[in-house]
Design an enzyme around this catalytic site. Sequence first.
Site, PDB file in Angstrom:
ATOM      1  N   ASP A  37       4.736  -2.652  -9.573  1.00  0.00           N
ATOM      2  CA  ASP A  37       3.830  -3.199  -8.559  1.00  0.00           C
ATOM      3  C   ASP A  37       2.583  -3.673  -9.296  1.00  0.00           C
ATOM      4  OD1 ASP A  37       1.953  -3.673  -6.594  1.00  0.00           O
ATOM      5  OD2 ASP A  37       2.439  -1.896  -5.411  1.00  0.00           O
TER       6      ASP A  37
ATOM      7  N   GLU B  99       1.735  12.119   2.801  1.00  0.00           N
ATOM      8  CA  GLU B  99       2.007  12.930   1.610  1.00  0.00           C
ATOM      9  C   GLU B  99       0.864  13.867   1.249  1.00  0.00           C
ATOM     10  OE1 GLU B  99       3.499  10.838  -1.761  1.00  0.00           O
ATOM     11  OE2 GLU B  99       5.356  10.336  -0.762  1.00  0.00           O
TER      12      GLU B  99
END
Length: 410
Positions: A80, A181
């Site tokens: 990315d 998360e």
Amino acid sequence: MEGMSRSPPAGSYSNGHHHKQQGGGTTTQRDHFRSRKSRQTGGRVPSGQQETEAPPCTDFDKAYFQSYSHVGIHEEMIKDRVRTETYRTAILQHQRHIEGKVVVDVGCGTGILSIFCAQAGAKRVYAVDASEIALQANEVVKANNLSDKVIVLHGRVEDVQIDEEVDVIISEWMGYMLLYESMLGSVIVARDRWLRPGGLILPSNAVLYMAPVTHPDRYAESIDFWRNVYGIDMSPILPLAKQCAFEEPSVETISGENVLTWPHVVKHVDCYTIRIQELESVTTKYKFQSMMRAPFHGFAFWFDVEFSGPANNDAPSAVEESPETTASVSHRRKRANPDEALVLSTAPEDPPTHWQQTMIYFYDPIDVEQDQVIEGSVTLTQSKENARFMNIHLEYASGGRSFVKECVLR
């Protein structure tokens, strides 16, 4: 963060997971750290406070760390380019705060951010990760002849010991919808244990946004398809198709053309001051006004993070800090001038990232007119079953009708 569950490639959909681990490594330079078991206290604790006992590592935590042991997750994140190059640019932009200083990389993964910091002149970098990928990170450090600068610690931030104050904390902690998360909690722990007053945290700020969206193509692909399948009426499957497609949040890429209004700020995070308790539940009320006539299919969520200077910030903020505003000004991920803070954006109109956007779809769209009001509230709560999951309670009303949608990002 380094370490997330694999997200789907652009153009696909996922009702699931993201990324990030915490902790990491093997050890050298033992004069600067020890395991928690070797001492009763340690690390920097705010004046007048005693160090609290580390929370237990649950089975959910162990499964989470294990998910980051797979190299594919790290490959996806490193590839990315928006993510990785923005972090590298931020490190170079703040090189004067890093050169000759002590850095902690929370959730180091393969160690790439730790190595960027070492290359920027850091005196010492503690690369912490609880996943087994820390063992690979240590080998990467050795292969790049940086063992004298980068110390890989394999363990949770809550458990590893660093016997000195640090000048910089860097972490790629962001999950889907920013807070999924719950890795930001580990950054807060590292900050409170070790960061010296006036130290630098990268990123320094984050903002979670939401906006109503229209997405006829997605609805047609997942739902309308069943109305006529090779000339066969399969419409009895429609209720199940809607449930399977839209019951849970979906991680996918949309464009700015799908967004019906200016976004609303759900939560602003100041990494220097936020407390862990603030992450347990986030609630905001919103009021949108549609900019077009279109079917209203649901809401999109995305985030920006900002890399500004220490504590009081050296540069004007490029991220809107007031949670009361609608953020029309705050979508400036590109710096207008060199003194403006660098921003990594996952907004629909920006270059896509592996975070994509998180979508909450309705089973049935609502037709809205231009200027029609859409209002309600959203509450994001850490799941009591597993704090790394996110419970979403969404209330929305438009055109005289009110609705409630509940789902879990897991």
